[in-house]
Design a protein around this motif. Structure first.
Motif, PDB file in Angstrom:
ATOM      1  N   MET A 154       0.370   3.381   7.116  1.00 50.29           N
ATOM      2  CA  MET A 154       0.261   2.223   6.221  1.00 50.29           C
ATOM      3  C   MET A 154      -0.716   2.502   5.081  1.00 50.29           C
ATOM      4  O   MET A 154      -0.467   2.138   3.940  1.00 50.29           O
ATOM      5  N   ILE A 155      -1.843   3.158   5.407  1.00 50.95           N
ATOM      6  CA  ILE A 155      -2.820   3.476   4.353  1.00 50.95           C
ATOM      7  C   ILE A 155      -2.169   4.387   3.311  1.00 50.95           C
ATOM      8  O   ILE A 155      -2.335   4.196   2.099  1.00 50.95           O
ATOM      9  N   ASN A 156      -1.377   5.357   3.774  1.00 50.92           N
ATOM     10  CA  ASN A 156      -0.695   6.255   2.832  1.00 50.92           C
ATOM     11  C   ASN A 156       0.290   5.492   1.964  1.00 50.92           C
ATOM     12  O   ASN A 156       0.304   5.641   0.744  1.00 50.92           O
ATOM     13  N   LEU A 157       1.140   4.663   2.598  1.00 49.11           N
ATOM     14  CA  LEU A 157       2.182   3.970   1.826  1.00 49.11           C
ATOM     15  C   LEU A 157       1.575   2.953   0.865  1.00 49.11           C
ATOM     16  O   LEU A 157       1.981   2.862  -0.298  1.00 49.11           O
ATOM     17  N   LEU A 158       0.592   2.194   1.352  1.00 45.71           N
ATOM     18  CA  LEU A 158      -0.030   1.186   0.480  1.00 45.71           C
ATOM     19  C   LEU A 158      -0.851   1.856  -0.619  1.00 45.71           C
ATOM     20  O   LEU A 158      -0.831   1.421  -1.779  1.00 45.71           O
ATOM     21  N   GLY A 159      -1.556   2.926  -0.251  1.00 49.79           N
ATOM     22  CA  GLY A 159      -2.350   3.667  -1.236  1.00 49.79           C
ATOM     23  C   GLY A 159      -1.454   4.217  -2.343  1.00 49.79           C
ATOM     24  O   GLY A 159      -1.780   4.124  -3.526  1.00 49.79           O
ATOM     25  N   ASN A 160      -0.304   4.773  -1.964  1.00 49.82           N
ATOM     26  CA  ASN A 160       0.638   5.293  -2.969  1.00 49.82           C
ATOM     27  C   ASN A 160       1.202   4.160  -3.813  1.00 49.82           C
ATOM     28  O   ASN A 160       1.348   4.297  -5.034  1.00 49.82           O
ATOM     29  N   ALA A 161       1.534   3.035  -3.168  1.00 50.48           N
ATOM     30  CA  ALA A 161       2.108   1.902  -3.906  1.00 50.48           C
ATOM     31  C   ALA A 161       1.139   1.471  -5.011  1.00 50.48           C
ATOM     32  O   ALA A 161       1.545   1.178  -6.139  1.00 50.48           O
ATOM     33  N   ILE A 162      -0.161   1.470  -4.688  1.00 47.61           N
ATOM     34  CA  ILE A 162      -1.175   1.098  -5.691  1.00 47.61           C
ATOM     35  C   ILE A 162      -1.306   2.194  -6.740  1.00 47.61           C
ATOM     36  O   ILE A 162      -1.253   1.940  -7.946  1.00 47.61           O
ATOM     37  N   LYS A 163      -1.439   3.434  -6.252  1.00 43.24           N
ATOM     38  CA  LYS A 163      -1.704   4.558  -7.169  1.00 43.24           C
ATOM     39  C   LYS A 163      -0.581   4.749  -8.184  1.00 43.24           C
ATOM     40  O   LYS A 163      -0.838   4.987  -9.359  1.00 43.24           O
ATOM     41  N   TYR A 164       0.668   4.605  -7.732  1.00 46.88           N
ATOM     42  CA  TYR A 164       1.794   4.889  -8.621  1.00 46.88           C
ATOM     43  C   TYR A 164       2.332   3.618  -9.303  1.00 46.88           C
ATOM     44  O   TYR A 164       3.475   3.586  -9.744  1.00 46.88           O
ATOM     45  N   SER A 165       1.493   2.582  -9.361  1.00 42.58           N
ATOM     46  CA  SER A 165       1.863   1.360 -10.098  1.00 42.58           C
ATOM     47  C   SER A 165       0.739   1.012 -11.065  1.00 42.58           C
ATOM     48  O   SER A 165       0.066  -0.009 -10.900  1.00 42.58           O
ATOM     49  N   PRO A 166       0.524   1.857 -12.076  1.00 37.87           N
ATOM     50  CA  PRO A 166      -0.644   1.606 -12.931  1.00 37.87           C
ATOM     51  C   PRO A 166      -0.590   0.285 -13.684  1.00 37.87           C
ATOM     52  O   PRO A 166      -1.630  -0.261 -14.038  1.00 37.87           O
ATOM     53  N   SER A 167       0.610  -0.263 -13.896  1.00 40.45           N
ATOM     54  CA  SER A 167       0.626  -1.510 -14.670  1.00 40.45           C
ATOM     55  C   SER A 167       1.197  -2.689 -13.894  1.00 40.45           C
ATOM     56  O   SER A 167       1.671  -3.657 -14.482  1.00 40.45           O
ATOM     57  N   SER A 168       1.186  -2.595 -12.565  1.00 40.86           N
ATOM     58  CA  SER A 168       1.625  -3.752 -11.773  1.00 40.86           C
ATOM     59  C   SER A 168       0.704  -3.910 -10.563  1.00 40.86           C
ATOM     60  O   SER A 168       0.295  -2.927  -9.955  1.00 40.86           O
ATOM     61  N   LYS A 169       0.371  -5.133 -10.247  1.00 42.75           N
ATOM     62  CA  LYS A 169      -0.572  -5.376  -9.153  1.00 42.75           C
ATOM     63  C   LYS A 169       0.138  -5.932  -7.918  1.00 42.75           C
ATOM     64  O   LYS A 169      -0.481  -6.214  -6.908  1.00 42.75           O
ATOM     65  N   ARG A 170       1.460  -6.158  -8.036  1.00 39.04           N
ATOM     66  CA  ARG A 170       2.174  -6.824  -6.945  1.00 39.04           C
ATOM     67  C   ARG A 170       2.778  -5.798  -5.977  1.00 39.04           C
ATOM     68  O   ARG A 170       3.434  -4.849  -6.400  1.00 39.04           O
ATOM     69  N   ILE A 171       2.555  -6.020  -4.697  1.00 42.93           N
ATOM     70  CA  ILE A 171       3.155  -5.160  -3.673  1.00 42.93           C
ATOM     71  C   ILE A 171       3.713  -6.058  -2.576  1.00 42.93           C
ATOM     72  O   ILE A 171       2.995  -6.941  -2.074  1.00 42.93           O
ATOM     73  N   GLU A 172       4.989  -5.873  -2.257  1.00 40.17           N
ATOM     74  CA  GLU A 172       5.615  -6.715  -1.228  1.00 40.17           C
ATOM     75  C   GLU A 172       5.729  -5.929   0.076  1.00 40.17           C
ATOM     76  O   GLU A 172       6.208  -4.795   0.085  1.00 40.17           O
ATOM     77  N   ILE A 173       5.302  -6.571   1.150  1.00 45.21           N
ATOM     78  CA  ILE A 173       5.351  -5.911   2.450  1.00 45.21           C
ATOM     79  C   ILE A 173       6.214  -6.755   3.385  1.00 45.21           C
ATOM     80  O   ILE A 173       5.928  -7.939   3.590  1.00 45.21           O
ATOM     81  N   THR A 174       7.261  -6.145   3.896  1.00 44.60           N
ATOM     82  CA  THR A 174       8.153  -6.886   4.787  1.00 44.60           C
ATOM     83  C   THR A 174       8.131  -6.254   6.170  1.00 44.60           C
ATOM     84  O   THR A 174       8.270  -5.033   6.299  1.00 44.60           O
ATOM     85  N   VAL A 175       7.943  -7.085   7.189  1.00 41.88           N
ATOM     86  CA  VAL A 175       8.046  -6.621   8.581  1.00 41.88           C
ATOM     87  C   VAL A 175       9.249  -7.322   9.202  1.00 41.88           C
ATOM     88  O   VAL A 175       9.362  -8.548   9.112  1.00 41.88           O
ATOM     89  N   MET A 176      10.160  -6.541   9.773  1.00 41.59           N
ATOM     90  CA  MET A 176      11.365  -7.122  10.390  1.00 41.59           C
ATOM     91  C   MET A 176      11.575  -6.472  11.749  1.00 41.59           C
ATOM     92  O   MET A 176      11.028  -5.398  12.018  1.00 41.59           O
ATOM     93  N   HIS A 177      12.412  -7.086  12.552  1.00 41.13           N
ATOM     94  CA  HIS A 177      12.762  -6.412  13.808  1.00 41.13           C
ATOM     95  C   HIS A 177      14.169  -6.803  14.234  1.00 41.13           C
ATOM     96  O   HIS A 177      14.682  -7.855  13.827  1.00 41.13           O
ATOM     97  N   ASP A 178      14.785  -5.915  15.007  1.00 42.12           N
ATOM     98  CA  ASP A 178      15.998  -6.323  15.729  1.00 42.12           C
ATOM     99  C   ASP A 178      15.682  -6.139  17.209  1.00 42.12           C
ATOM    100  O   ASP A 178      14.502  -6.106  17.572  1.00 42.12           O
TER     101      ASP A 178
END
Ligand code: ADP
Length: 260
Positions: A154-178
């Motif tokens: 999660m730290i890797n994915l969220l860290g990348n989402a922030i790092k590679y979005s220099p002009s957007s602050k929004r990050i959507e996180i969805t947890v689902m299950h079957d």
């Protein structure tokens, strides 16, 4: 020579197995190139926080002698501690790669709430609410997995989402299950990824446009994440559009401890 020895010809006299062998060589060559590039990237990535840490320490040493009550002290202590944190993170990644290569990435399975893990992780990454994390889907999902390792993914994915979005602050996180799988999606609205690069993204040392990279990193986070997810008998992937952002996802068994 190897290629000639193994070539097979079709009715028109074209060597149709030739290309496969050449491609192997190219892949090996590319890995070697990436390794060479990695050494210089890694040295640079380590040097930056060390230089900054050393500068903060020198200033602190002076302040301790001349003006120990200065209001600059907490700021430099913070700076030093942040850079130390970066170094620990980089070294952890390097040690994790060694572990993976030696087949020693062991899992420590426990039962926990995946949503709570993700929320704690977001708080840690986003302490002053600089980013807008939007939670969608399940509000609680108890799973059996390695807490520390899933936290690392999660730290890797969220860290990348922030790092590679220099002009957007929004990050959507969805947890689902079957019935038997939990799925997590991390969607950003950043630079996105060229579709041709997608197949290599989870390779060791791989960085898109490595030679002109304006973002810091070692090209190990996604490799380590995919190994962690594979060890959980899970799957990891990404959908992305250049300019629109990326959606990284992984799914793992909710309760598959028997096979781990
Ligand atoms: P790095 O340390 O370079 O970020 P990763 O293994 O985490 O290494 O990612 C590999 C490459 O994938 C990155 O260098 C970057 O080019 C690309 N990448 C990863 N996440 C994203 C994202 N959310 N948006 C755009 N590109 C990404």
């Amino acid at each position: 020579v190897e290629a000639t020895g193994r070539a097979k010809f079709d009715a028109e006299g074209n060597a149709h197995q030739f290309s496969g062998i050449l491609q192997d060589v190219t892949e090996e060559y590319q890995l070697q190139l990436r390794k060479d590039e990695f050494i210089s990237v890694a040295s640079h990535e380590l040097k930056t926080p060390i230089t900054s840490l050393s500068a903060s320490m020198q200033i602190l040493q002076k302040l301790v002698k001349t003006d120990p009550a200065s209001d600059k002290v907490p700021m430099f202590v913070n700076k030093a501690s942040n850079n130390l944190g970066k170094l620990i993170h980089l070294l952890d990644d390097l040690l994790n790669v060694t572990k993976i290569q030696q087949g020693q990435l062991s899992l420590n399975i426990n039962r926990f709430d995946l949503v709570e893990l993700i929320k704690d992780c977001c708080d840690h990454i986003n302490p002053v609410n600089e980013y807008e994390f939007v939670f969608l889907g399940d509000e609680e999902l108890m799973i059996y997995a390695d807490y520390r390792r899933i936290d690392q993914v999660m730290i890797n994915l969220l860290g990348n989402a922030i790092k590679y979005s220099p002009s957007s602050k929004r990050i959507e996180i969805t947890v689902m299950h079957d019935d038997d799988r939990a799925t997590v999606c991390v969607r950003d609205f950043g630079i996105g990824i060229n579709p041709q690069k997608l197949p290599h993204l989870f390779d060791r040392y791989y960085r898109v446009d490595a030679f002109g990279h304006q973002f810091s990193g070692l090209g190990l986070g996604l490799y380590i994440s995919s190994e962690i997810i594979n060890r959980h008998n899970g799957k990891i992937g990404v959908d992305s559009t250049v300019g629109n952002g990326s959606n990284f996802w992984f799914s793992i068994p909710i309760d598959d401890t028997a096979s781990l």
